[in-house]
Design a protein around this motif. Sequence first.
Motif, short mmCIF file in Angstrom:
data_model
loop_
_atom_site.label_atom_id
_atom_site.label_comp_id
_atom_site.label_asym_id
_atom_site.label_seq_id
_atom_site.Cartn_x
_atom_site.Cartn_y
_atom_site.Cartn_z
N LYS A 87 46.87 33.12 20.04
CA LYS A 87 47.41 32.11 19.12
C LYS A 87 47.29 30.72 19.75
CE LYS A 87 52.19 32.82 20.70
NZ LYS A 87 53.59 33.12 20.28
N TYR A 88 47.33 29.72 18.87
CA TYR A 88 47.17 28.33 19.31
C TYR A 88 48.02 27.46 18.39
CZ TYR A 88 44.87 24.02 20.84
OH TYR A 88 44.62 22.77 21.35
N ALA A 89 48.93 26.67 18.96
CA ALA A 89 49.83 25.82 18.19
C ALA A 89 49.40 24.36 18.32
CB ALA A 89 51.27 25.98 18.68
N VAL A 90 49.55 23.62 17.22
CA VAL A 90 49.18 22.21 17.18
C VAL A 90 50.27 21.43 16.45
CG1 VAL A 90 47.52 20.52 16.31
CG2 VAL A 90 46.69 22.68 17.22
N ILE A 91 50.60 20.25 16.97
CA ILE A 91 51.43 19.29 16.25
C ILE A 91 50.56 18.07 16.01
CG2 ILE A 91 53.47 17.81 16.32
CD1 ILE A 91 54.77 19.86 18.18
N SER A 92 50.26 17.80 14.74
CA SER A 92 49.35 16.70 14.40
C SER A 92 49.53 16.33 12.95
CB SER A 92 47.90 17.11 14.68
OG SER A 92 47.45 18.05 13.73
N GLY A 128 48.15 32.46 10.06
CA GLY A 128 48.87 31.30 10.57
C GLY A 128 50.27 31.20 10.00
N TRP A 129 51.06 30.33 10.62
CA TRP A 129 52.44 30.11 10.18
C TRP A 129 52.90 28.76 10.68
CZ3 TRP A 129 50.68 33.82 13.55
CH2 TRP A 129 51.03 33.68 14.90
N ASP A 130 53.95 28.22 10.07
CA ASP A 130 54.48 26.93 10.48
C ASP A 130 55.04 27.00 11.89
OD1 ASP A 130 53.82 25.65 8.15
OD2 ASP A 130 55.76 25.97 7.19
N PHE A 131 54.80 25.95 12.67
CA PHE A 131 55.32 25.84 14.03
C PHE A 131 56.52 24.89 13.97
CE2 PHE A 131 55.15 23.79 18.31
CZ PHE A 131 55.37 24.92 19.07
N PRO A 132 57.76 25.40 14.19
CA PRO A 132 58.96 24.61 13.89
C PRO A 132 59.36 23.59 14.95
CG PRO A 132 59.58 26.78 14.69
CD PRO A 132 58.08 26.76 14.62
N CYS A 167 56.73 35.82 9.67
CA CYS A 167 55.98 35.63 8.42
C CYS A 167 54.65 34.97 8.76
CB CYS A 167 56.76 34.80 7.40
SG CYS A 167 57.18 33.14 7.95
N PHE A 168 53.65 35.21 7.94
CA PHE A 168 52.36 34.57 8.16
C PHE A 168 51.57 34.57 6.87
CE2 PHE A 168 51.63 39.07 9.28
CZ PHE A 168 50.48 39.38 8.58
N GLU A 169 50.50 33.78 6.88
CA GLU A 169 49.61 33.72 5.73
C GLU A 169 48.18 33.86 6.20
OE1 GLU A 169 49.95 28.84 5.59
OE2 GLU A 169 51.49 30.12 4.74
N PHE A 184 55.65 9.47 12.47
CA PHE A 184 54.22 9.68 12.70
C PHE A 184 53.58 10.64 11.70
CE2 PHE A 184 56.12 8.58 16.85
CZ PHE A 184 55.40 7.43 17.13
N HIS A 185 54.38 11.16 10.77
CA HIS A 185 53.87 12.06 9.71
C HIS A 185 53.12 13.25 10.31
CE1 HIS A 185 55.06 8.88 7.01
NE2 HIS A 185 54.27 8.04 7.64
N MET A 186 53.70 13.80 11.37
CA MET A 186 53.10 14.95 12.03
C MET A 186 53.90 16.22 11.73
SD MET A 186 52.34 13.12 15.71
CE MET A 186 51.21 14.33 16.36
N HIS A 187 53.20 17.33 11.71
CA HIS A 187 53.84 18.63 11.48
C HIS A 187 53.21 19.64 12.44
CE1 HIS A 187 55.85 17.21 7.80
NE2 HIS A 187 54.74 16.51 7.61
N GLY A 188 53.81 20.81 12.49
CA GLY A 188 53.31 21.83 13.40
C GLY A 188 52.78 23.05 12.69
#
Length: 222
Positions: A89-94, A121-125, A207-209, A135-139
């Motif tokens: 797995k690989y997580a990104v905040i951008s 994938g799934w949301d990174f909280p 959960c994942f999609e 900065f309008h960034m999400h994970g």
Amino acid sequence: MSFGKNLQFLRHLRGNMTQEDLAEKMGVSRQTVSKWELDAASPEMDKAVELCGLFHCSMDDLFRGGMVACGEEYTDLRVETVPAFCYIKYAVISADPEGDAIGRVRSIARSCGVEDPRVIGWDFPKVSQEQISVFHMHGYEAAWVLPEGVMPPGTEVHRQAAHRYAAIHVETPFENPFVTIPNAYKTLMEYMRVNGLEHTEKDVIPCFETDGETMDIYIACK
């Protein structure tokens, strides 16, 4: 949304229960159920209480709630056992975390000679309010489900045992993604509640999609 629409939605969530099936359970005629769903009549209090018990919902939800309607884009509500699998797995905040994370794991797959990887994938909280608001960034966290015998060098490999998930298929997730995808999750959670299924996060991806032009969304069940 009306009581009738809510009742029709709840019936759909119970394995596409027919009006005849519901009428038999409630001890009324099919015509009575039809009138309820058309808002041409309302159930008496004892029947309303019985409906709430059958569908695991409150009286307020049933008569005044705005439950999500299952449109044509939502199909194949189900419970399935996802077989055991290994993944990296690989997580990104951008500003585009989903694209960045999925792009990265696809790149790793290509480096291992796999051109069409199975990616979920799934949301990174773990995102600060400043990152979101200023900065309008999400994970987002993406994972490559590894084919048998493939072990990418220099990456941590995780393993998940076979587990039961509630799932829903979304045919057109990206036509209006900020509405369609959240509504799919909401519909799936309603499906779980109506069918007495509990969510779990223990020793499992909660959960994942799936990645692709269509999408399947999964929520882990106890």
